[in-house]
Design a protein around this motif. Sequence first.
Motif, PDB file in Angstrom:
ATOM      1  N   GLY A   1       4.501  49.558  55.517  1.00  0.00           N
ATOM      2  CA  GLY A   1       4.452  50.687  56.140  1.00  0.00           C
ATOM      3  C   GLY A   1       3.011  50.635  56.891  1.00  0.00           C
ATOM      4  O   GLY A   1       2.591  51.767  57.367  1.00  0.00           O
ATOM      5  N   GLU A   2       2.620  49.588  57.647  1.00  0.00           N
ATOM      6  CA  GLU A   2       1.759  49.580  58.650  1.00  0.00           C
ATOM      7  C   GLU A   2       2.019  50.305  59.757  1.00  0.00           C
ATOM      8  O   GLU A   2       1.015  50.743  60.502  1.00  0.00           O
TER       9      GLU A   2
ATOM     10  N   HIS B   1      -6.568  56.582  58.886  1.00  0.00           N
ATOM     11  CA  HIS B   1      -5.634  57.647  59.032  1.00  0.00           C
ATOM     12  C   HIS B   1      -4.247  57.137  58.684  1.00  0.00           C
ATOM     13  O   HIS B   1      -3.572  56.175  59.721  1.00  0.00           O
ATOM     14  N   ILE B   2      -3.540  57.770  57.735  1.00  0.00           N
ATOM     15  CA  ILE B   2      -2.028  57.570  57.724  1.00  0.00           C
ATOM     16  C   ILE B   2      -1.203  58.646  58.160  1.00  0.00           C
ATOM     17  O   ILE B   2      -1.525  59.659  57.386  1.00  0.00           O
ATOM     18  N   ARG B   3      -0.359  58.458  58.837  1.00  0.00           N
ATOM     19  CA  ARG B   3       0.364  59.921  59.399  1.00  0.00           C
ATOM     20  C   ARG B   3       1.773  59.568  59.345  1.00  0.00           C
ATOM     21  O   ARG B   3       2.272  58.729  60.020  1.00  0.00           O
ATOM     22  N   ILE B   4       2.682  60.416  58.874  1.00  0.00           N
ATOM     23  CA  ILE B   4       3.858  60.330  58.606  1.00  0.00           C
ATOM     24  C   ILE B   4       4.385  61.516  59.774  1.00  0.00           C
ATOM     25  O   ILE B   4       4.002  62.796  59.893  1.00  0.00           O
TER      26      ILE B   4
ATOM     27  N   PRO C   1       8.040  52.833  49.881  1.00  0.00           N
ATOM     28  CA  PRO C   1       6.466  53.276  49.929  1.00  0.00           C
ATOM     29  C   PRO C   1       5.770  52.617  50.887  1.00  0.00           C
ATOM     30  O   PRO C   1       5.792  51.368  51.213  1.00  0.00           O
ATOM     31  N   ILE C   2       4.782  53.401  51.392  1.00  0.00           N
ATOM     32  CA  ILE C   2       3.717  52.740  52.299  1.00  0.00           C
ATOM     33  C   ILE C   2       2.586  52.163  51.327  1.00  0.00           C
ATOM     34  O   ILE C   2       2.032  52.921  50.613  1.00  0.00           O
ATOM     35  N   LEU C   3       2.254  51.034  51.357  1.00  0.00           N
ATOM     36  CA  LEU C   3       1.386  50.200  50.568  1.00  0.00           C
ATOM     37  C   LEU C   3       0.232  50.050  51.228  1.00  0.00           C
ATOM     38  O   LEU C   3       0.080  49.247  52.067  1.00  0.00           O
ATOM     39  N   VAL C   4      -1.002  50.326  50.523  1.00  0.00           N
ATOM     40  CA  VAL C   4      -2.306  50.061  51.136  1.00  0.00           C
ATOM     41  C   VAL C   4      -3.022  49.217  50.016  1.00  0.00           C
ATOM     42  O   VAL C   4      -3.425  50.138  48.925  1.00  0.00           O
ATOM     43  N   GLN C   5      -3.354  48.041  50.369  1.00  0.00           N
ATOM     44  CA  GLN C   5      -3.993  47.046  49.279  1.00  0.00           C
ATOM     45  C   GLN C   5      -5.531  47.284  49.637  1.00  0.00           C
ATOM     46  O   GLN C   5      -5.864  46.959  50.723  1.00  0.00           O
ATOM     47  N   VAL C   6      -6.414  47.871  48.687  1.00  0.00           N
ATOM     48  CA  VAL C   6      -7.621  47.791  48.835  1.00  0.00           C
ATOM     49  C   VAL C   6      -8.384  46.853  47.921  1.00  0.00           C
ATOM     50  O   VAL C   6      -8.282  47.213  46.523  1.00  0.00           O
TER      51      VAL C   6
ATOM     52  N   THR D   1       5.980  58.370  50.574  1.00  0.00           N
ATOM     53  CA  THR D   1       5.170  57.985  49.377  1.00  0.00           C
ATOM     54  C   THR D   1       4.142  56.879  49.986  1.00  0.00           C
ATOM     55  O   THR D   1       4.374  55.997  50.506  1.00  0.00           O
ATOM     56  N   VAL D   2       2.946  57.179  49.482  1.00  0.00           N
ATOM     57  CA  VAL D   2       1.804  56.432  49.802  1.00  0.00           C
ATOM     58  C   VAL D   2       1.025  55.788  48.494  1.00  0.00           C
ATOM     59  O   VAL D   2       0.754  56.527  47.667  1.00  0.00           O
ATOM     60  N   VAL D   3       0.983  54.427  48.288  1.00  0.00           N
ATOM     61  CA  VAL D   3       0.281  53.906  47.389  1.00  0.00           C
ATOM     62  C   VAL D   3      -1.006  53.276  47.672  1.00  0.00           C
ATOM     63  O   VAL D   3      -0.957  52.445  48.582  1.00  0.00           O
ATOM     64  N   LEU D   4      -2.250  53.590  47.070  1.00  0.00           N
ATOM     65  CA  LEU D   4      -3.280  53.060  47.340  1.00  0.00           C
ATOM     66  C   LEU D   4      -3.735  52.069  46.212  1.00  0.00           C
ATOM     67  O   LEU D   4      -4.041  52.773  44.867  1.00  0.00           O
ATOM     68  N   ALA D   5      -3.664  50.878  46.127  1.00  0.00           N
ATOM     69  CA  ALA D   5      -3.723  49.824  45.346  1.00  0.00           C
ATOM     70  C   ALA D   5      -5.026  49.252  45.112  1.00  0.00           C
ATOM     71  O   ALA D   5      -5.215  48.419  46.085  1.00  0.00           O
TER      72      ALA D   5
END
Length: 401
Positions: free
Chosen positions: A85-86, A123-126, A135-140, A164-168
């Motif tokens: 989802g980048e 900024h994640i914008r749909i 799912p849009i996956l953001v690995q922190v 769906t946005v996942v902050l992992a």
Amino acid sequence: MTAPTTAPAEAQHTNAHIDPAAQVADAGFVPVQTRSERPHSFDPTDFGAPSGREVNWKHTPVAQLKPLFEVAAPNDGVSYAFPAGEEYVAAPLAAGDAPRGEVFLAEDITAAVAWQGAAEALHIRIPREEEVAEPILVQVTGLGAGLRADAHIVIEALEHSSATVVLAHSGSAQYSQNVEIIARDGSRLTVVSLQQWQDDAIHTSAHQARVGADATLKHFVISFGGALVRVNPNVELAGNGSEGYLYGLSYADAGQHLESQVYLHHKGAHTKGDVLYKGALQGEGAHSVWIGDVLIGANATGTDSYEANRNLVLTEGARADSIPNLEIETGDILGAGHASATGRFDDEQLFYLQARGISEEESRRLVVLGFLSDIVQRLGIPALETELLATIETELAAVTA
């Protein structure tokens, strides 16, 4: 990295030490008790370092959080990656760049520190009317124990979009984070905050969301790892017909502190809210804190709302603090309620399983899995559900190891 020193004009405050009960010793001072009355500021010095006596800090080991009371310099404690989802990552937002600050108001010192320390917000914008299937996956990823980082993340779903946005979160760091969530009219947004930190990580996060007319937000806080993890969601059902579903799952091991202070504000008419957090605890010094506040405003006619917290204590030496609160400012509602329960295994459930030839150890495993999988299955993300159930199995194995 230069820290911004300004904030949206409508949210600036100059009163010193505005944390609730910070001046309780002053003559005539009445501490703020309700979540809706808490003041806000983007200046950390306005709050002052908490002592642990304040109403919003009294269950938190504040001494452990001391590194997060000052802006990080340099801000190099975490890295971000986008396995999926980048393409939905928009240009970063400086303070003052819309929509940053449209919804967010810092309620405590760590949120103000994160605002100041994040010179640029992710900024994640749909886009409008777009349905994002995966799912849009953001690995922190934390880059090391003792490394500091501040962050502000804006997740924006435009009108009639779905995502769906996942902050992992993983690795180790000392991390102050704000997550600003905007669900525009008619949108369908799911946000998952997954904490799988290493044992020495410290993480505080303020999630603040506004849900527009006929929009739906599903919000999950899932915490397994970290020495101290405090994720506080604040959701405003602003538009008529908006819906908010706030779910949480935590599994605290020996010495861990896992905390969530949840606030759901029914502001529009005919809104619907459901809050359910479940936790398991095992080991000496395992500690979970859940404080749930629901406000049904004067104009929130036709509201249907319920909040609950359930905790399962698996061993001696573990402690769960659970405090539900409900404020109702109108009598014209469909229904509202709250509940809290903390206890050990249900002896009747164990007896039932053992009477059918299942060993005591396996019976306990099945009870815990059944208890926690209720939240896991609400995610609607098969790969993540499988991963989390495996994590729960690993945690359970440690009880009998």
